[in-house]
Motif scaffolding. Structure first.
Motif, PDB file in Angstrom:
ATOM      1  N   GLY A 118      -3.000 -10.340   4.819  1.00  0.00           N
ATOM      2  CA  GLY A 118      -3.405  -9.452   5.901  1.00  0.00           C
ATOM      3  C   GLY A 118      -2.680  -9.766   7.186  1.00  0.00           C
ATOM      4  O   GLY A 118      -2.183  -8.871   7.859  1.00  0.00           O
ATOM      5  N   HIS A 119      -2.593 -11.074   7.517  1.00  0.00           N
ATOM      6  CA  HIS A 119      -1.869 -11.461   8.726  1.00  0.00           C
ATOM      7  C   HIS A 119      -0.420 -11.039   8.616  1.00  0.00           C
ATOM      8  O   HIS A 119       0.170 -10.558   9.573  1.00  0.00           O
ATOM      9  N   TYR A 120       0.109 -11.228   7.425  1.00  0.00           N
ATOM     10  CA  TYR A 120       1.520 -10.929   7.240  1.00  0.00           C
ATOM     11  C   TYR A 120       1.785  -9.449   7.452  1.00  0.00           C
ATOM     12  O   TYR A 120       2.753  -9.052   8.084  1.00  0.00           O
ATOM     13  N   LEU A 121       0.896  -8.618   6.902  1.00  0.00           N
ATOM     14  CA  LEU A 121       1.089  -7.174   6.996  1.00  0.00           C
ATOM     15  C   LEU A 121       0.469  -6.602   8.249  1.00  0.00           C
ATOM     16  O   LEU A 121       0.532  -5.395   8.480  1.00  0.00           O
ATOM     17  N   ASN A 122      -0.172  -7.473   9.032  1.00  0.00           N
ATOM     18  CA  ASN A 122      -0.795  -7.038  10.275  1.00  0.00           C
ATOM     19  C   ASN A 122      -1.907  -6.024  10.033  1.00  0.00           C
ATOM     20  O   ASN A 122      -2.086  -5.088  10.798  1.00  0.00           O
ATOM     21  N   ILE A 123      -2.630  -6.183   8.929  1.00  0.00           N
ATOM     22  CA  ILE A 123      -3.793  -5.333   8.722  1.00  0.00           C
ATOM     23  C   ILE A 123      -4.970  -6.228   8.399  1.00  0.00           C
ATOM     24  O   ILE A 123      -4.805  -7.401   8.089  1.00  0.00           O
ATOM     25  N   ALA A 205      -4.861   0.767   7.557  1.00  0.00           N
ATOM     26  CA  ALA A 205      -4.280   0.711   6.219  1.00  0.00           C
ATOM     27  C   ALA A 205      -2.795   0.946   6.285  1.00  0.00           C
ATOM     28  O   ALA A 205      -2.344   1.998   6.653  1.00  0.00           O
ATOM     29  N   SER A 206      -2.029  -0.077   5.999  1.00  0.00           N
ATOM     30  CA  SER A 206      -0.588   0.143   5.881  1.00  0.00           C
ATOM     31  C   SER A 206       0.022  -1.045   5.190  1.00  0.00           C
ATOM     32  O   SER A 206      -0.540  -2.120   5.144  1.00  0.00           O
ATOM     33  N   GLY A 207       1.168  -0.834   4.621  1.00  0.00           N
ATOM     34  CA  GLY A 207       2.024  -1.925   4.276  1.00  0.00           C
ATOM     35  C   GLY A 207       1.711  -2.729   3.031  1.00  0.00           C
ATOM     36  O   GLY A 207       2.224  -3.824   2.896  1.00  0.00           O
ATOM     37  N   PHE A 208       0.932  -2.231   2.118  1.00  0.00           N
ATOM     38  CA  PHE A 208       0.778  -2.994   0.884  1.00  0.00           C
ATOM     39  C   PHE A 208       2.119  -3.028   0.165  1.00  0.00           C
ATOM     40  O   PHE A 208       2.486  -4.025  -0.452  1.00  0.00           O
ATOM     41  N   PHE A 209       2.838  -1.944   0.320  1.00  0.00           N
ATOM     42  CA  PHE A 209       4.141  -1.870  -0.341  1.00  0.00           C
ATOM     43  C   PHE A 209       5.122  -2.832   0.289  1.00  0.00           C
ATOM     44  O   PHE A 209       5.953  -3.427  -0.398  1.00  0.00           O
ATOM     45  N   ALA A 210       5.000  -2.973   1.615  1.00  0.00           N
ATOM     46  CA  ALA A 210       5.875  -3.930   2.302  1.00  0.00           C
ATOM     47  C   ALA A 210       5.643  -5.318   1.734  1.00  0.00           C
ATOM     48  O   ALA A 210       6.571  -6.078   1.489  1.00  0.00           O
ATOM     49  N   PHE A 211       4.374  -5.597   1.476  1.00  0.00           N
ATOM     50  CA  PHE A 211       4.029  -6.902   0.917  1.00  0.00           C
ATOM     51  C   PHE A 211       4.641  -7.066  -0.466  1.00  0.00           C
ATOM     52  O   PHE A 211       5.216  -8.089  -0.804  1.00  0.00           O
ATOM     53  N   ILE A 250       6.472   4.184   4.988  1.00  0.00           N
ATOM     54  CA  ILE A 250       5.841   5.185   4.121  1.00  0.00           C
ATOM     55  C   ILE A 250       4.358   4.899   3.970  1.00  0.00           C
ATOM     56  O   ILE A 250       3.516   5.793   4.042  1.00  0.00           O
ATOM     57  N   ALA A 251       4.048   3.587   3.821  1.00  0.00           N
ATOM     58  CA  ALA A 251       2.655   3.207   3.627  1.00  0.00           C
ATOM     59  C   ALA A 251       1.822   3.567   4.838  1.00  0.00           C
ATOM     60  O   ALA A 251       0.661   3.956   4.718  1.00  0.00           O
ATOM     61  N   ASN A 252       2.423   3.441   6.009  1.00  0.00           N
ATOM     62  CA  ASN A 252       1.737   3.813   7.232  1.00  0.00           C
ATOM     63  C   ASN A 252       1.337   5.279   7.191  1.00  0.00           C
ATOM     64  O   ASN A 252       0.200   5.651   7.473  1.00  0.00           O
ATOM     65  N   GLN A 334     -11.517   6.111  11.698  1.00  0.00           N
ATOM     66  CA  GLN A 334     -10.907   4.842  12.092  1.00  0.00           C
ATOM     67  C   GLN A 334      -9.511   4.687  11.501  1.00  0.00           C
ATOM     68  O   GLN A 334      -8.628   4.115  12.110  1.00  0.00           O
ATOM     69  N   LEU A 335      -9.350   5.225  10.293  1.00  0.00           N
ATOM     70  CA  LEU A 335      -8.018   5.205   9.681  1.00  0.00           C
ATOM     71  C   LEU A 335      -7.037   6.004  10.525  1.00  0.00           C
ATOM     72  O   LEU A 335      -5.898   5.617  10.720  1.00  0.00           O
ATOM     73  N   LEU A 336      -7.515   7.140  11.012  1.00  0.00           N
ATOM     74  CA  LEU A 336      -6.633   8.044  11.727  1.00  0.00           C
ATOM     75  C   LEU A 336      -6.367   7.569  13.149  1.00  0.00           C
ATOM     76  O   LEU A 336      -5.250   7.637  13.629  1.00  0.00           O
ATOM     77  N   PHE A 337      -7.406   7.087  13.804  1.00  0.00           N
ATOM     78  CA  PHE A 337      -7.236   6.686  15.200  1.00  0.00           C
ATOM     79  C   PHE A 337      -7.577   5.219  15.349  1.00  0.00           C
ATOM     80  O   PHE A 337      -8.723   4.820  15.164  1.00  0.00           O
ATOM     81  N   LYS A 338      -6.560   4.461  15.691  1.00  0.00           N
ATOM     82  CA  LYS A 338      -6.730   3.003  15.720  1.00  0.00           C
ATOM     83  C   LYS A 338      -7.797   2.577  16.725  1.00  0.00           C
ATOM     84  O   LYS A 338      -8.413   1.539  16.582  1.00  0.00           O
TER      85      LYS A 338
END
Lengths: 370, 108
Positions: A118-123, A205-211, A250-252, A334-338
């Motif tokens: 999570g820290h790595y992907l910042n989520i 939610a973002s970046g599982f793919f980045a991981f 893309i994940a974003n 919450q997903l849509l608006f940070k």
């Protein structure tokens, strides 16, 4: 009047005010932290202590006060000054190092894998945990988790923890981090009654793919080193890291898309619920006298809306479906608006309690109705 | 880019050279080295010196002996080693070359 403390600096005894002692202690600790693993660290500290002792004895005061300590610190310099001459290239690489994948020992459920990722992907780690949980049925994620547990190193030192969160390990960052940790502990004590089960609906939610990309590139670079194809591996891992950046982008977008889908679904669900509630009420008004009256409870008439009145059935039904729908709606927003506001912990717990009660009543009332 | 930073960098680059130089003729302990360097305005804060001394010592350029002091804690007196003297000679010739080069560049 002040309390004084006896200290031994380089074999000399000094009387020092309590606040002055704390300042000196903090100063020495900062230097210690800052020197990190420098060769001969203990010796350097000894030299510094002995110099401070000398400066104190030159002052020829009965008691060392904060003024003296501050003067000495001014003469000796800030912790940063100690390091500036030490292996500049090493320091540089420290500052350049961006994020690293570590396991986070501070917020673990099992091994801290998810929070580290999570820290790595910042989520938020909750997302990673959800993904792992969602994949448990396939059996793969359990194995996967243990592999990750084994290959990802734990962040043990403060510098590693900062690296895990993608901050350069400069002194002021470390101080910041430590102070934050202290404040967190303080807050934890304050909020001890609020901290509970419903605490964890967060966003991002973002970046599982980045991981995944990072993981593959890591595996690949390890493999390539093994086969002495370092050059080839480098190129491929560069390729993968570029790919992982693209995937994270893309994940974003996918995260936003997911938010929209959930939002639409939830709104549809709420509309459906409302409609069915209204229709259901009409039906029940017509058959409202057809109530089931338990033996012994005959005095509970339909007139005063006893526990088996259809209105309770409907209320429990609406709550049973409505609360999850509401949470889902909030989640989508919450997903849509940070920056969407969040429910406080107590409200969440309250909602959870209400939901459980209505679920139980709904089941019981359903059984009695039919 | 700040001029203060650049000045500091310049000073730091020659600090090792200066420490070895002040130890060439006689043995000194940390505070005396500090005094000499501060006189010449080479040092702003004292803390910088200690890691340097330890590093020079670990590189076998310096060694030290303990001496009791009447007014404070025992003192570490630093001496140049054989290697240290050689090292100093090399630094010195480099410094002279540099000085010459800089004079030439800045004055033309």
């Amino acid at each position: 009047m002040k309390k004084t403390i006896n200290i031994n600096l380089a074999g000399f005894v000094f009387y020092i005010d309590e606040d002055a002692y704390e300042a000196l202690q903090k100063y020495l600790n900062n230097i210690r932290t800052y020197l990190g693993n420098t060769e001969g660290k203990d010796e350097i500290i000894d030299d510094i202590e002995s110099r401070i002792a000398e400066l104190f004895s030159e002052k020829q005061k009965q008691v060392i006060t904060l003024t003296e300590v501050n003067e000495v610190i001014e003469v000796m310099g800030q912790p940063e000054d100690y390091m500036s001459e030490e292996e500049p290239e090493e320091k540089k690489s420290y500052q350049q190092s961006s994020k690293r994948l570590y396991r986070d020992p501070d917020s673990t459920v099992l091994g801290g894998v998810c929070s580290g990722v999570g820290h790595y992907l910042n989520i938020d780690a909750v997302w990673i945990r959800l993904i792992f949980l969602a994949m448990v049925w396939s059996g793969v994620s359990i194995l996967f988790y243990f592999i990750l547990w084994a290959i990802i190193p734990k962040a043990e030192t403060t510098a590693q923890k900062l690296e895990m969160k993608g901050k350069a390990a400069t002194f002021s960052n470390i101080e910041d981090y430590v102070r934050k940790g202290y404040e967190n502990v303080k807050d934890d004590f304050k909020n001890v009654d609020l901290k509970g089960a419903g605490e964890k609906a967060k966003q991002g939610a973002s970046g599982f793919f980045a991981f995944l990309g990072e993981l593959i590139s890591k595996l690949f670079s390890a493999l390539s080193k093994l086969l002495f194809f370092a050059f080839l591996g480098e190129i491929i891992s560069k390729l993968f890291s570029a790919l992982s950046k693209l995937l994270s982008f893309i994940a974003n977008i996918l995260g936003k898309l997911l938010g929209v889908i959930i939002l639409i679904t939830t709104v549809a669900l709420i509309i459906a619920l409302t409609v069915s509630f209204i229709i259901g009420s009409f039906i029940d008004i017509n058959i409202g006298n057809d109530l089931l009256v338990l033996p012994g409870f005959e005095f509970i008439g339909p007139d005063w809306g006893g526990p088996f009145h259809p209105i309770w059935y409907h209320i429990s039904m609406i709550l049973t479906f409505g609360i999850p729908a509401f949470s889902l709606l909030l989640f989508a927003l919450q997903l849509l608006f940070k920056n969407m506001g969040r429910l406080s912990g107590s409200i969440k717990i309250g909602l959870l309690a209400v939901w459980m009660i209505s679920l139980v009543s709904f089941i019981i009332l359903s059984l009695t109705q039919f | 880019m700040k001029v203060e930073n650049t000045k500091q960098q310049m000073r730091k680059g020659i600090l090792e050279f200066c420490i070895l130089s002040v130890l060439k003729d006689r043995d000194l302990y940390a505070s005396e080295i500090l005094e000499r360097l501060k006189e010449a305005r080479l040092l702003v804060v004292e803390g910088t010196l200690y890691p340097l001394l330890t590093r020079l010592k670990n590189a076998d350029l310096l060694q030290y002996r303990w001496e009791e002091s009447s007014s404070g804690p025992p003192r570490k007196y630093y001496t140049l080693t054989e290697e240290g003297t050689q090292f100093l000679e090399e630094l010195k010739s480099t410094w002279e070359e540099l000085q010459h080069a800089i004079n030439k560049v800045t004055q033309s």
